[in-house]
Scaffold this active site. Structure first.
Site, short mmCIF file in Angstrom:
data_model
loop_
_atom_site.label_atom_id
_atom_site.label_comp_id
_atom_site.label_asym_id
_atom_site.label_seq_id
_atom_site.Cartn_x
_atom_site.Cartn_y
_atom_site.Cartn_z
N CYS A 127 -44.30 -15.93 -41.22
CA CYS A 127 -44.23 -17.37 -41.11
C CYS A 127 -45.10 -18.07 -41.97
CB CYS A 127 -44.92 -17.66 -39.57
SG CYS A 127 -46.56 -17.09 -39.49
N CYS A 130 -40.52 -20.33 -42.48
CA CYS A 130 -40.95 -20.24 -43.93
C CYS A 130 -39.75 -20.69 -44.77
CB CYS A 130 -41.56 -18.79 -44.29
SG CYS A 130 -40.37 -17.45 -44.43
N CYS A 148 -39.22 -16.84 -48.90
CA CYS A 148 -39.06 -15.46 -48.75
C CYS A 148 -38.10 -14.99 -49.85
CB CYS A 148 -38.61 -14.89 -47.25
SG CYS A 148 -38.82 -13.18 -46.68
#
Length: 135
Positions: free
Chosen positions: A11, A85, A89
């Protein structure tokens, strides 16, 4: 690399959602799963309300510290669970990715964070049922 499946929870701040998910996964898998958590912009501490709601159910995350998301953590993982997020990523072929839409517990009251905690637990139980069934 371990023969156990590895799950990475990501997150933004690695201070609430991902910490609770990692703690549930560690507790509910009884060591059958390697667990990692990280944040794209880690906070300096774990959300104290997240600590409190996990303590209510006997899981202590008070000593945990937010960690920065690294490419190596993603590469080492079989399953990557993102929680708000976005595109920060890194994506690698052969990894299983899931995005869990969960409210951020930052700045929320304890009742709301309990609801988020319980939602996370339900998702982790389903995740583990699938992962451990594949073993």
């Amino acid at each position: 690399m371990s023969t156990k499946p590895t799950v990475l929870f990501v997150c933004v701040h690695n201070a609430g959602r991902s910490q609770m998910a990692a703690a549930f996964t560690a507790a509910l898998s009884a060591g059958a799963v390697e667990v990692l958590s990280a944040g794209s912009e880690p906070s300096d501490r774990i959300n104290p309300v997240a600590v409190a709601v996990m303590e209510e159910i006997g899981i202590d995350i008070s000593a945990n510290r937010p960690r920065i998301l690294t490419t190596s953590a993603v590469q080492a993982s079989d399953v990557v669970i993102t929680m708000g997020c976005g595109d920060t990523c890194p994506v690698f072929p052969g990894k299983r990715y899931e995005d869990w839409e969960l409210d951020d517990p930052a700045g929320r009251d304890i009742v709301t964070v309990r609801r988020i905690r319980d939602d996370i637990r339900t998702r982790v139980e389903a995740l583990l049922a699938g992962i451990l069934q594949d073993e």
